[in-house]
Design a protein around this motif. Structure first.
Motif, PDB file in Angstrom:
ATOM      1  N   GLY A 112     -16.318  24.660   2.169  1.00  0.00           N
ATOM      2  CA  GLY A 112     -16.663  24.448   0.768  1.00  0.00           C
ATOM      3  C   GLY A 112     -18.148  24.639   0.537  1.00  0.00           C
ATOM      4  N   ASP A 113     -18.469  25.012  -0.703  1.00  0.00           N
ATOM      5  CA  ASP A 113     -19.866  25.267  -1.046  1.00  0.00           C
ATOM      6  C   ASP A 113     -20.707  23.999  -1.076  1.00  0.00           C
ATOM      7  OD1 ASP A 113     -19.314  27.937  -1.296  1.00  0.00           O
ATOM      8  OD2 ASP A 113     -18.858  27.816  -3.453  1.00  0.00           O
ATOM      9  N   ALA A 114     -20.084  22.861  -1.309  1.00  0.00           N
ATOM     10  CA  ALA A 114     -20.840  21.609  -1.423  1.00  0.00           C
ATOM     11  C   ALA A 114     -21.503  21.209  -0.111  1.00  0.00           C
ATOM     12  CB  ALA A 114     -19.915  20.492  -1.882  1.00  0.00           C
ATOM     13  N   TYR A 115     -20.956  21.682   1.002  1.00  0.00           N
ATOM     14  CA  TYR A 115     -21.488  21.268   2.300  1.00  0.00           C
ATOM     15  C   TYR A 115     -22.379  22.314   2.959  1.00  0.00           C
ATOM     16  CZ  TYR A 115     -17.875  17.813   1.641  1.00  0.00           C
ATOM     17  OH  TYR A 115     -17.091  16.820   1.127  1.00  0.00           O
ATOM     18  N   GLN A 116     -22.579  23.440   2.315  1.00  0.00           N
ATOM     19  CA  GLN A 116     -23.402  24.490   2.901  1.00  0.00           C
ATOM     20  C   GLN A 116     -24.879  24.190   2.649  1.00  0.00           C
ATOM     21  OE1 GLN A 116     -21.738  26.492   4.844  1.00  0.00           O
ATOM     22  NE2 GLN A 116     -19.914  25.470   4.055  1.00  0.00           N
ATOM     23  N   GLY A 117     -25.712  24.520   3.603  1.00  0.00           N
ATOM     24  CA  GLY A 117     -27.152  24.308   3.466  1.00  0.00           C
ATOM     25  C   GLY A 117     -27.595  22.887   3.792  1.00  0.00           C
ATOM     26  N   ILE A 118     -26.717  22.096   4.374  1.00  0.00           N
ATOM     27  CA  ILE A 118     -27.076  20.722   4.736  1.00  0.00           C
ATOM     28  C   ILE A 118     -27.515  20.718   6.205  1.00  0.00           C
ATOM     29  CG2 ILE A 118     -26.191  18.395   5.056  1.00  0.00           C
ATOM     30  CD1 ILE A 118     -24.292  18.875   2.769  1.00  0.00           C
ATOM     31  N   THR A 119     -28.632  20.085   6.489  1.00  0.00           N
ATOM     32  CA  THR A 119     -29.106  19.960   7.866  1.00  0.00           C
ATOM     33  C   THR A 119     -28.708  18.590   8.414  1.00  0.00           C
ATOM     34  OG1 THR A 119     -31.232  19.000   7.246  1.00  0.00           O
ATOM     35  CG2 THR A 119     -31.087  21.412   7.300  1.00  0.00           C
ATOM     36  N   SER A 120     -28.953  18.390   9.687  1.00  0.00           N
ATOM     37  CA  SER A 120     -28.643  17.093  10.310  1.00  0.00           C
ATOM     38  C   SER A 120     -29.435  15.974   9.660  1.00  0.00           C
ATOM     39  CB  SER A 120     -28.981  17.136  11.796  1.00  0.00           C
ATOM     40  OG  SER A 120     -28.200  18.087  12.442  1.00  0.00           O
ATOM     41  N   LEU A 121     -30.660  16.291   9.271  1.00  0.00           N
ATOM     42  CA  LEU A 121     -31.530  15.272   8.700  1.00  0.00           C
ATOM     43  C   LEU A 121     -31.086  14.856   7.301  1.00  0.00           C
ATOM     44  CD1 LEU A 121     -34.045  13.691   9.436  1.00  0.00           C
ATOM     45  CD2 LEU A 121     -35.408  15.492   8.406  1.00  0.00           C
ATOM     46  N   THR A 122     -30.538  15.787   6.530  1.00  0.00           N
ATOM     47  CA  THR A 122     -30.150  15.486   5.149  1.00  0.00           C
ATOM     48  C   THR A 122     -28.661  15.201   4.989  1.00  0.00           C
ATOM     49  OG1 THR A 122     -29.858  17.844   4.676  1.00  0.00           O
ATOM     50  CG2 THR A 122     -32.043  16.888   4.239  1.00  0.00           C
ATOM     51  N   ALA A 123     -27.878  15.301   6.065  1.00  0.00           N
ATOM     52  CA  ALA A 123     -26.420  15.157   5.962  1.00  0.00           C
ATOM     53  C   ALA A 123     -26.015  13.770   5.474  1.00  0.00           C
ATOM     54  CB  ALA A 123     -25.777  15.458   7.308  1.00  0.00           C
ATOM     55  N   HIS A 124     -26.625  12.716   5.978  1.00  0.00           N
ATOM     56  CA  HIS A 124     -26.252  11.363   5.583  1.00  0.00           C
ATOM     57  C   HIS A 124     -26.464  11.144   4.095  1.00  0.00           C
ATOM     58  CE1 HIS A 124     -27.027   7.057   4.868  1.00  0.00           C
ATOM     59  NE2 HIS A 124     -26.019   6.894   5.698  1.00  0.00           N
ATOM     60  N   ASP A 125     -27.648  11.486   3.598  1.00  0.00           N
ATOM     61  CA  ASP A 125     -27.941  11.266   2.177  1.00  0.00           C
ATOM     62  C   ASP A 125     -27.040  12.110   1.290  1.00  0.00           C
ATOM     63  OD1 ASP A 125     -29.872   9.492   2.954  1.00  0.00           O
ATOM     64  OD2 ASP A 125     -31.507  10.950   2.830  1.00  0.00           O
ATOM     65  N   ALA A 126     -26.717  13.337   1.709  1.00  0.00           N
ATOM     66  CA  ALA A 126     -25.836  14.190   0.911  1.00  0.00           C
ATOM     67  C   ALA A 126     -24.422  13.622   0.862  1.00  0.00           C
ATOM     68  CB  ALA A 126     -25.823  15.603   1.494  1.00  0.00           C
ATOM     69  N   MET A 127     -23.934  13.115   1.977  1.00  0.00           N
ATOM     70  CA  MET A 127     -22.589  12.540   1.999  1.00  0.00           C
ATOM     71  C   MET A 127     -22.508  11.251   1.177  1.00  0.00           C
ATOM     72  SD  MET A 127     -20.554  14.433   3.899  1.00  0.00           S
ATOM     73  CE  MET A 127     -19.303  13.516   4.740  1.00  0.00           C
ATOM     74  N   VAL A 128     -23.567  10.452   1.190  1.00  0.00           N
ATOM     75  CA  VAL A 128     -23.576   9.225   0.394  1.00  0.00           C
ATOM     76  C   VAL A 128     -23.607   9.554  -1.091  1.00  0.00           C
ATOM     77  CG1 VAL A 128     -24.944   7.188  -0.198  1.00  0.00           C
ATOM     78  CG2 VAL A 128     -24.570   7.778   2.193  1.00  0.00           C
ATOM     79  N   SER A 129     -24.434  10.514  -1.478  1.00  0.00           N
ATOM     80  CA  SER A 129     -24.559  10.845  -2.902  1.00  0.00           C
ATOM     81  C   SER A 129     -23.268  11.452  -3.455  1.00  0.00           C
ATOM     82  CB  SER A 129     -25.733  11.792  -3.127  1.00  0.00           C
ATOM     83  OG  SER A 129     -25.481  13.038  -2.521  1.00  0.00           O
ATOM     84  N   LYS A 130     -22.498  12.143  -2.633  1.00  0.00           N
ATOM     85  CA  LYS A 130     -21.241  12.752  -3.094  1.00  0.00           C
ATOM     86  C   LYS A 130     -20.063  11.784  -2.994  1.00  0.00           C
ATOM     87  CE  LYS A 130     -22.725  17.309  -1.901  1.00  0.00           C
ATOM     88  NZ  LYS A 130     -22.912  18.213  -0.819  1.00  0.00           N
ATOM     89  N   GLY A 131     -20.240  10.664  -2.331  1.00  0.00           N
ATOM     90  CA  GLY A 131     -19.166   9.691  -2.189  1.00  0.00           C
ATOM     91  C   GLY A 131     -18.271   9.928  -0.989  1.00  0.00           C
ATOM     92  N   ASP A 132     -18.591  10.931  -0.194  1.00  0.00           N
ATOM     93  CA  ASP A 132     -17.753  11.237   0.969  1.00  0.00           C
ATOM     94  C   ASP A 132     -17.972  10.268   2.120  1.00  0.00           C
ATOM     95  OD1 ASP A 132     -16.705  13.380  -0.384  1.00  0.00           O
ATOM     96  OD2 ASP A 132     -18.170  14.805   0.415  1.00  0.00           O
ATOM     97  N   MET A 133     -19.084   9.566   2.132  1.00  0.00           N
ATOM     98  CA  MET A 133     -19.356   8.629   3.225  1.00  0.00           C
ATOM     99  C   MET A 133     -18.378   7.456   3.187  1.00  0.00           C
ATOM    100  SD  MET A 133     -21.177   8.303   5.887  1.00  0.00           S
ATOM    101  CE  MET A 133     -22.717   9.141   5.820  1.00  0.00           C
ATOM    102  N   PHE A 134     -17.934   7.069   1.979  1.00  0.00           N
ATOM    103  CA  PHE A 134     -16.974   5.981   1.866  1.00  0.00           C
ATOM    104  C   PHE A 134     -15.625   6.389   2.464  1.00  0.00           C
ATOM    105  CE2 PHE A 134     -13.781   3.470  -0.454  1.00  0.00           C
ATOM    106  CZ  PHE A 134     -14.181   2.209  -0.031  1.00  0.00           C
ATOM    107  N   VAL A 135     -15.216   7.639   2.256  1.00  0.00           N
ATOM    108  CA  VAL A 135     -13.969   8.138   2.833  1.00  0.00           C
ATOM    109  C   VAL A 135     -14.066   8.141   4.355  1.00  0.00           C
ATOM    110  CG1 VAL A 135     -12.430  10.141   2.979  1.00  0.00           C
ATOM    111  CG2 VAL A 135     -13.466   9.517   0.797  1.00  0.00           C
ATOM    112  N   LEU A 136     -15.227   8.553   4.874  1.00  0.00           N
ATOM    113  CA  LEU A 136     -15.450   8.531   6.318  1.00  0.00           C
ATOM    114  C   LEU A 136     -15.388   7.098   6.852  1.00  0.00           C
ATOM    115  CD1 LEU A 136     -16.179  10.179   8.845  1.00  0.00           C
ATOM    116  CD2 LEU A 136     -18.565   9.794   8.262  1.00  0.00           C
ATOM    117  N   PHE A 137     -15.953   6.172   6.097  1.00  0.00           N
ATOM    118  CA  PHE A 137     -15.907   4.756   6.483  1.00  0.00           C
ATOM    119  C   PHE A 137     -14.461   4.258   6.529  1.00  0.00           C
ATOM    120  CE2 PHE A 137     -15.608   0.352   4.969  1.00  0.00           C
ATOM    121  CZ  PHE A 137     -16.209  -0.290   6.046  1.00  0.00           C
TER     122      PHE A 137
END
Length: 179
Positions: A112-137
């Motif tokens: 998906g386009d939403a996950y392209q261009g994310i680095t290891s350093l910015t992955a956490h903040d991007a997942m939290v802002s999109k709400g995907d971190m809760f699904v992972l939790f």
């Protein structure tokens, strides 16, 4: 009207007060160690890692226990299995986290386009802002409850594992490669 006491009476009251304070201070001292016939002094073996502490007898038979490093006294006979299980589980989670961190920098991404261009350093903040971190939790919580809770009950009750299931610390039955 001022009540005056003779100087002689005041000195004796002060002397009694000082004596009472001295006796009260003796209450904070331990009893005198007088040798008792037929009683031997017990000397605990000292830890080689922290020489000012006694060696914890619950560490005997554990890997790494030869130096006796247990400064907080956490190892007890009842929680050895629990601590082994926790150490193995935390080590495995750390290895997976390191693998995920490196994989993101090597170009492995969710589709998906939403996950392209994310680095290891910015992955956490991007997942939290999109709400995907809760699904992972939630996924992690389901895995932990489904696999961890029965293991905890087995360890705390000291019961045997059901037939065909693993029984020791770190044996969770997951071995897709048959190693």
């Amino acid at each position: 009207l001022v009540c005056a006491t003779p100087p002689r009476a005041r000195v004796s009251i002060e002397a009694v007060m000082y004596a009472a304070l001295a006796v009260a201070a003796l209450g904070f001292n331990g009893p005198l160690n007088r040798p008792v016939a037929g009683r031997a002094n017990v000397v605990m073996e000292k830890s080689r890692a922290v020489p000012m502490l006694d060696l914890n007898p619950a560490l005997s038979g554990l890997l790494g226990a030869e130096t006796g490093f247990d400064p907080l006294g956490l190892a007890t006979p009842g929680n050895k299995q629990w601590m082994r299980e926790a150490e193995l589980k935390h080590g495995r989670v750390c290895m997976l986290a390191t693998l995920g961190y490196v994989a993101a920098d090597l170009g492995l991404r969710f589709p998906g386009d939403a996950y392209q261009g994310i680095t290891s350093l910015t992955a956490h903040d991007a997942m939290v802002s999109k709400g995907d971190m809760f699904v992972l939790f939630l996924c992690a919580a389901v895995l932990e409850i489904g696999g961890g809770v029965p293991k905890v009950f087995q360890m705390f009750t000291g019961g045997a594992a059901p037939a065909g299931s693993p029984s020791g610390p770190g044996e969770d039955g997951f071995d897709p490669l048959g190693l």
